[in-house]
Design a protein around this motif. Structure first.
Motif, PDB file in Angstrom:
ATOM      1  N   LYS A  86       1.690  -1.349 -11.055  1.00 41.18           N
ATOM      2  CA  LYS A  86       0.581  -1.085 -10.126  1.00 41.18           C
ATOM      3  C   LYS A  86      -0.405  -2.246 -10.119  1.00 41.18           C
ATOM      4  O   LYS A  86      -0.873  -2.665  -9.057  1.00 41.18           O
ATOM      5  CB  LYS A  86      -0.162   0.200 -10.507  1.00 41.18           C
ATOM      6  CG  LYS A  86       0.487   1.455 -10.016  1.00 41.18           C
ATOM      7  CD  LYS A  86      -0.389   2.652 -10.350  1.00 41.18           C
ATOM      8  CE  LYS A  86       0.237   3.930  -9.868  1.00 41.18           C
ATOM      9  NZ  LYS A  86      -0.590   5.092 -10.161  1.00 41.18           N
ATOM     10  N   ARG A 136       0.835  -1.221   0.000  1.00 34.99           N
ATOM     11  CA  ARG A 136       0.000   0.000   0.000  1.00 34.99           C
ATOM     12  C   ARG A 136       0.862   1.259   0.000  1.00 34.99           C
ATOM     13  O   ARG A 136       0.569   2.215  -0.718  1.00 34.99           O
ATOM     14  CB  ARG A 136      -0.942  -0.011   1.204  1.00 34.99           C
ATOM     15  CG  ARG A 136      -2.071  -0.985   1.022  1.00 34.99           C
ATOM     16  CD  ARG A 136      -3.116  -0.830   2.109  1.00 34.99           C
ATOM     17  NE  ARG A 136      -4.175  -1.814   1.900  1.00 34.99           N
ATOM     18  CZ  ARG A 136      -4.707  -2.548   2.853  1.00 34.99           C
ATOM     19  NH1 ARG A 136      -4.335  -2.401   4.103  1.00 34.99           N
ATOM     20  NH2 ARG A 136      -5.646  -3.417   2.574  1.00 34.99           N
ATOM     21  N   ASN A 163      -1.307  -4.518  -6.986  1.00 26.41           N
ATOM     22  CA  ASN A 163      -2.702  -4.653  -6.544  1.00 26.41           C
ATOM     23  C   ASN A 163      -3.111  -6.121  -6.457  1.00 26.41           C
ATOM     24  O   ASN A 163      -3.800  -6.527  -5.521  1.00 26.41           O
ATOM     25  CB  ASN A 163      -3.650  -3.885  -7.478  1.00 26.41           C
ATOM     26  CG  ASN A 163      -3.742  -2.423  -7.127  1.00 26.41           C
ATOM     27  OD1 ASN A 163      -3.793  -2.060  -5.954  1.00 26.41           O
ATOM     28  ND2 ASN A 163      -3.758  -1.579  -8.138  1.00 26.41           N
TER      29      ASN A 163
END
Length: 128
Positions: free
Chosen positions: A67, A37, A71
């Protein structure tokens, strides 16, 4: 010493050992989620080194792929953390270590390796 066939539940001492394993894995998993995060939130900060617009468009595709990968990792880790938390609940309610399919005790070696499992290896293979 009881054999696996006679034994239907793990002792308090054994459950405490499994709980310690699960808590360590949960802490490591939550630390990894937090790291991802933080990494993702920093990726949104362009900083001052991106002064050339032409090179930025080339980097955008790589950034988006990275990204997405991060994720996906965070999603998998969150699912794993939820499974570990559910295992802790099973320890508290007395159902930990019992196969959800066969009702047999899951071998301690398997629980040490895969502490969130709810199946014996035989039940897992039969379900596939």
């Amino acid at each position: 010493m009881e054999s696996m066939k006679e034994k239907t539940r793990y002792s308090e001492a054994e459950l405490a050992e499994f709980e310690e394993i699960i808590l360590k894995k949960l802490k490591a998993t939550n630390n990894e989620i937090e790291f991802i995060r933080n990494t993702l939130s920093r990726k949104d900060d362009n900083g001052t080194d991106n002064t050339a617009l032409g090179s930025k468009t080339l980097e955008d595709g790589a950034d988006m792929r990275e990204k997405e990968r991060l994720n996906q990792s965070a999603s998998r880790l969150s699912k794993f953390a939820s499974q570990l938390e559910a295992a802790l609940i099973r320890i508290k309610n007395g159902t930990y270590g019992v196969c959800k399919d066969t009702g047999k005790l899951i071998p301690a070696e398997r629980l040490r390796a895969v502490p969130h499992t709810q199946q014996t290896i035989e039940a897992k293979l039969a379900a596939q």
